[in-house]
Design an enzyme around this catalytic site. Structure first.
Site, short mmCIF file in Angstrom:
data_model
loop_
_atom_site.label_atom_id
_atom_site.label_comp_id
_atom_site.label_asym_id
_atom_site.label_seq_id
_atom_site.Cartn_x
_atom_site.Cartn_y
_atom_site.Cartn_z
N CYS A 1 -6.22 8.04 8.37
CA CYS A 1 -6.58 7.54 9.69
C CYS A 1 -6.51 8.65 10.73
O CYS A 1 -5.57 9.45 10.71
CB CYS A 1 -5.62 6.44 10.12
SG CYS A 1 -6.05 4.84 9.50
N ARG B 1 -4.87 10.42 3.37
CA ARG B 1 -3.74 11.28 3.65
C ARG B 1 -2.74 11.33 2.48
O ARG B 1 -2.10 12.35 2.25
CB ARG B 1 -3.02 10.79 4.90
CG ARG B 1 -1.74 11.57 5.14
CD ARG B 1 -1.27 11.54 6.55
NE ARG B 1 0.01 12.20 6.64
CZ ARG B 1 0.18 13.42 7.09
NH1 ARG B 1 -0.86 14.14 7.46
NH2 ARG B 1 1.37 13.95 7.14
N ARG C 1 -9.16 -0.26 3.59
CA ARG C 1 -8.22 0.73 3.05
C ARG C 1 -6.85 0.11 2.78
O ARG C 1 -6.10 0.62 1.96
CB ARG C 1 -8.04 1.90 4.03
CG ARG C 1 -9.26 2.79 4.15
CD ARG C 1 -8.94 4.00 5.00
NE ARG C 1 -7.59 4.44 4.70
CZ ARG C 1 -6.71 4.91 5.58
NH1 ARG C 1 -7.06 5.03 6.83
NH2 ARG C 1 -5.52 5.27 5.21
N ARG D 1 -0.90 14.71 12.79
CA ARG D 1 -0.40 14.55 11.43
C ARG D 1 -0.26 15.87 10.68
O ARG D 1 -0.89 16.07 9.62
CB ARG D 1 -1.27 13.57 10.64
CG ARG D 1 -1.37 12.23 11.31
CD ARG D 1 -1.99 11.20 10.44
NE ARG D 1 -1.01 10.48 9.67
CZ ARG D 1 -1.25 9.34 9.03
NH1 ARG D 1 -2.42 8.81 9.05
NH2 ARG D 1 -0.30 8.74 8.36
N PRO D 2 0.56 16.79 11.15
CA PRO D 2 0.74 18.05 10.42
C PRO D 2 1.55 17.81 9.14
O PRO D 2 2.14 16.74 8.97
CB PRO D 2 1.54 18.90 11.40
CG PRO D 2 2.22 17.95 12.30
CD PRO D 2 1.39 16.71 12.34
N ILE D 3 1.58 18.82 8.25
CA ILE D 3 2.38 18.67 7.03
C ILE D 3 3.39 19.81 6.90
O ILE D 3 3.79 20.19 5.80
CB ILE D 3 1.51 18.54 5.77
CG1 ILE D 3 0.57 19.74 5.61
CG2 ILE D 3 0.72 17.25 5.77
CD1 ILE D 3 -0.04 19.81 4.21
N ASP D 4 3.79 20.37 8.06
CA ASP D 4 4.72 21.50 8.05
C ASP D 4 6.05 21.15 7.36
O ASP D 4 6.64 21.99 6.67
CB ASP D 4 4.97 21.98 9.49
CG ASP D 4 5.41 20.84 10.39
OD1 ASP D 4 4.77 19.77 10.37
OD2 ASP D 4 6.41 21.00 11.12
N LEU D 5 6.52 19.91 7.52
CA LEU D 5 7.81 19.53 6.92
C LEU D 5 7.70 19.53 5.40
O LEU D 5 8.63 19.95 4.70
CB LEU D 5 8.26 18.15 7.42
CG LEU D 5 8.49 18.04 8.93
CD1 LEU D 5 8.71 16.58 9.33
CD2 LEU D 5 9.69 18.88 9.35
N ASP E 1 3.08 1.00 12.16
CA ASP E 1 1.96 0.32 11.51
C ASP E 1 1.79 -1.13 11.97
O ASP E 1 0.85 -1.81 11.56
CB ASP E 1 2.14 0.35 9.98
CG ASP E 1 1.87 1.73 9.40
OD1 ASP E 1 1.37 2.60 10.14
OD2 ASP E 1 2.15 1.93 8.21
N LYS F 1 0.84 -1.21 0.00
CA LYS F 1 0.00 0.00 0.00
C LYS F 1 0.87 1.25 0.00
O LYS F 1 0.69 2.15 -0.81
CB LYS F 1 -0.91 -0.03 1.24
CG LYS F 1 -1.53 1.29 1.62
CD LYS F 1 -2.33 1.15 2.90
CE LYS F 1 -2.71 2.46 3.52
NZ LYS F 1 -1.59 3.17 4.16
N ASN F 2 1.83 1.31 0.92
CA ASN F 2 2.60 2.54 1.08
C ASN F 2 3.63 2.75 -0.03
O ASN F 2 4.24 3.82 -0.10
CB ASN F 2 3.28 2.58 2.45
CG ASN F 2 2.26 2.80 3.57
OD1 ASN F 2 1.09 3.05 3.30
ND2 ASN F 2 2.73 2.70 4.81
#
Ligand code: UD1
Length: 418
Positions: free
Chosen positions: A116, A92, A397, A121-125, A305, A22-23
């Protein structure tokens, strides 16, 4: 909505073929818009996250066709740089589209990504790396608008080895002007798979799998026909299932070193394990011992995971386990459900203390997220009596054909409409 009905207590025995990861596959869907030539992904897993990525690409104007398990993306007619909140809210991985849309259109407008609900789960990076590459970013009404005249290669240092940020930077850097040197990169095997895919398109990426990845921007990328790596998390889930139920199984398609940290912990539990090439064999005979301590870490550490599934395993081992979740803040949603089955678990912040009991009993339990849901299925397989696992949409999923694969191993599992 479907549910699983599981009669617990059967030993597992046999062999299971692992799906494509999946990933690994989700970023490949995003990478498919880097070229206007057709891209084929072989043996894509039949999971709803992959269908959702296909839907996102269609919304951009790409043609996505499934032939059996293979998918071909032809994005020659893709024209849109916008992804609606209905789709990004589902998944995501839609955040990868930032890097590839910027490469393709110099613009991207996407709603804040979903996935999930396991923490902030920020996306600042992701965003600060894109800024260093010359991208201007505005955030309004829950949407992120990114624009640039051109993408520039840059030196980027990630404060934390984020998997998604590493992948997004690669997708933004492949056709950028000049060279990008990314330090502090995530080292997960799926990053290596993305590098292989991009290089097969004509990109110049090296260093994936180490903490420095270098990308020399190229002018053009071509189409590609690619078979992604297999799913180490799915493989780990079946191995843990067998550890819980007792029995002996072989998982096919995954190299032991890709889940070395799990195999180490399963040996500590008392399982016998051999791995050779891309096969892993596990035997679980008598009652297992608890792991003293498990802490989730970026690769090659213990994968977050597999934390929930390992928590389920420790519930019926002898002794006491301390399980620390370092990656996501609220990844213990499976615990109250395991408690309904008789588990003795205490959660304090990011730590779960599991005291082993001889047996769990069947119960009606609700999957709250993808891996937590899988953990409940495993607990039900090992429990005495019948369990019902509700809200399978989370499990769908990430796991294709879960009930068939488990049945083939000797489990008593039925999927029924509620
Ligand atoms: C990916 C995987 C997911 C896995 C996770 C960690 C995919 C599709 N998903 O998710 O299954 O659980 O890696 O192995 O590949 N963070 C920030 N700022 C950022 C980005 C991340 O603070 O900009 C934090 C997150 O909140 C989290 C940690 O970093 O605490 C790890 O996140 P990351 O590695 O980015 O995970 P994902 O790419 O979302």
């Amino acid at each position: 909505m479907d549910k699983l009905i599981i009669d617990g207590g059967r030993r597992l025995c046999g062999s299971v073929e692992i799906q494509s990861a999946k990933n690994a596959v989700l970023p490949l869907f995003a990478a498919a818009v880097l070229t206007d030539q057709p891209v084929t992904i072989r043996d894509a897993p039949a999971i709803t996250d992959a269908l959702c990525m296909a839907q996102i690409l269609r919304e951009l104007g790409a043609e996505v066709r499934f032939h059996g398990a293979d998918v071909t993306v032809d994005s020659s007619d893709a024209h849109s740089h916008e992804i609606s909140s209905a789709l990004t809210g589902e998944l995501r991985s839609s955040v990868f589209m930032l890097g590839s849309l910027l490469t393709r259109f110099r613009r991207a407008r996407i709603a804040y990504p979903g996935g999930c609900d396991i923490g902030l789960r920020p996306i600042d990076l992701h965003l600060s790396a894109l800024k260093r590459m010359g991208v201007e970013i505005a955030e309004r009404d829950g949407y992120i608008l990114c624009t640039c005249d051109r993408l520039r290669g840059a030196e980027i240092l990630l404060d934390f080895p984020s998997v998604g940020a590493t992948e997004n930077i690669l997708l933004a850097a492949v056709k950028a002007e000049g060279t990008t040197v990314l330090s502090g990169a995530a080292k997960e095997p799926e990053i290596v798979d993305l590098q292989n895919f991009l290089n097969a398109m004509g990109a110049k990426v090296r260093g994936a799998g180490t903490d420095v990845v270098t990308v020399e921007g190229v002018k053009e990328l071509s189409g590609v026909d690619y078979r992604p790596m297999k799913d180490r998390i799915e493989a780990g889930t079946y191995l843990i299932a067998c550890a819980i139920c007792g029995g002996e199984i072989e998982v096919r398609g995954v190299r032991g070193e890709n889940i070395g940290s799990l195999l180490h912990k399963l040996r500590e539990n008392g399982c016998k394990i051999h791995s050779k090439n891309d096969k892993i064999y596990l035997e679980s005979r008598s009652r297992l011992r608890c792991n003293r301590r498990i802490e989730t870490m970026p690769f090659p550490g213990f994968p977050t995971d597999l934390q929930a599934q390992t928590t389920a395993l420790n519930c019926t081992c002898e002794g006491c386990a301390v399980i620390v979740e370092n990656l996501f803040e609220t990844r213990f949603k499976h615990v109250p459900e395991l408690q309904k089955m008789g588990a003795d678990i205490e959660v304090k912040g990011r730590t779960a203390i599991v005291r082993g009991v001889p047996r769990l009993h069947g119960a009606r339990i609700v999957a709250g997220d993808l891996r937590g849901g899988a953990a409940l299925v495993l607990a039900a397989l090992g429990a005495e009596g019948t369990s019902e696992v509700l809200d399978l949409s989370h499990i769908d999923r990430g796991y294709s054909d879960l009930q068939y694969k488990l049945k083939n191993l000797g489990a008593e599992v039925r999927r029924v409409r509620v």
